[in-house]
Design a protein around this motif. Structure first.
Motif, PDB file in Angstrom:
ATOM      1  N   GLY A   1       1.538  -1.370   0.197  1.00 29.68           N
ATOM      2  CA  GLY A   1      -0.198  -0.304  -0.032  1.00 29.68           C
ATOM      3  C   GLY A   1       0.560   1.480  -0.354  1.00 29.68           C
ATOM      4  O   GLY A   1       0.104   2.264  -0.479  1.00 29.68           O
ATOM      5  N   ILE A   2       2.060   1.337   1.046  1.00 32.08           N
ATOM      6  CA  ILE A   2       2.681   2.767   0.529  1.00 32.08           C
ATOM      7  C   ILE A   2       3.668   2.906  -0.642  1.00 32.08           C
ATOM      8  O   ILE A   2       4.042   3.745  -1.251  1.00 32.08           O
ATOM      9  N   PRO A  50      -4.414   4.158   0.248  1.00 30.77           N
ATOM     10  CA  PRO A  50      -2.688   4.599   1.992  1.00 30.77           C
ATOM     11  C   PRO A  50      -3.146   5.110   2.779  1.00 30.77           C
ATOM     12  O   PRO A  50      -2.778   5.135   3.772  1.00 30.77           O
TER      13      PRO A  50
END
Ligand code: HEM
Ligand code: HEM
Length: 187
Positions: A54-55, A103
């Motif tokens: 996600g990051i 995110p």
């Protein structure tokens, strides 16, 4: 003379496909983890992977907007009627929204809730909202609610691409395909 298909900028095309692969992996892992009871294995381990993907997707999204802002997107194919144009634009806006909102809300939830923020088992991301219960709660609600928009927007996006590629057999997929086309607008 045969006209080439107008395509997106080559770097944007590569970012799109890297994003597509990582995004679908993150989405499926998130979906699976959401169905498992908290604190159990392999949910815990898979969530670590989910957060790291996600990051990474947030970094790709920032890069993508920068590339998109300084390049020219090809005009929509001439065969697109007004309704198809509108649907396609709404879908793309929803996808761009999701690429940032997922995110950010996931980070709000994990960072404020005191959950692990290790990046692929290496260093930990700074915890900007440590101990803020309201941010943790709102982040969790927003992340879980936006997940429905993710399923619908990504599902429609892939279904529309398949429709254009397999049924209409037009140039839509070629505009985003890494090896094909040129990155200039149609004359
Ligand atoms: C583009 C990036 C992301 C996508 C597409 C995504 C997608 C999802 C989806 C679909 C779920 C399942 C929701 C449910 O059924 O409850 C989920 C859950 C979750 N995500 Fe993400 N996520 C992303 C980024 C992140 C990030 C960066 C973090 C944290 C740093 C995070 C933390 C979590 C957590 C902790 C859960 C479990 C929530 C629960 O069980 O209530 N996600 N995510
Ligand atoms: C197998 C999965 C996917 C396929 C086959 C696919 C296919 C395509 C195609 C053919 C286009 C060009 C459409 C056009 O020019 O009108 C496109 C554009 C786009 N796709 Fe995907 N895509 C996939 C996954 C994703 C995912 C997961 C995301 C983000 C969550 C995404 C976000 C976008 C965005 C935002 C655009 C518009 C590009 C721009 O205007 O900058 N795609 N996609």
């Amino acid at each position: 003379m045969m006209s080439e298909t107008a395509a997106y900028d080559p770097l944007l095309r590569w970012i799109h496909w890297a994003t597509a692969a990582l995004f679908i992996a993150a989405m499926l892992i998130g979906l699976y983890c959401g169905l498992q009871p908290p604190g159990t294995s392999p949910r815990r381990e898979l969530l670590e992977l989910h957060k790291s993907l996600g990051i990474t997707l947030l970094v790709l999204a920032i890069l993508r907007v920068m590339v998109r802002a300084r390049t020219i997107a090809p005009p929509e194919p001439r065969s697109f009627g007004p309704m198809v144009r509108l649907a396609s634009r709404l879908n793309h806006w929803a996808l761009y929204l999701i690429l940032f909102a997922m995110p950010v809300t996931g980070y709000m939830f994990s960072s404020a809730g005191g959950y692990s923020l290790k990046y692929f088992g290496t260093f930990s991301w700074p915890r900007l909202f440590a101990g803020d219960k309201a941010i943790a709660h709102n982040g969790e609600i927003a992340h879980d609610t936006l997940a429905y928009l993710v399923y619908v927007a990504v599902g429609l996006h892939i279904a529309a691409t398949l429709w254009h590629a397999l049924v209409l057999k037009d140039e839509t997929l070629a505009r985003m395909w890494p090896a094909a086309g040129r990155s200039k607008p149609q004359p």
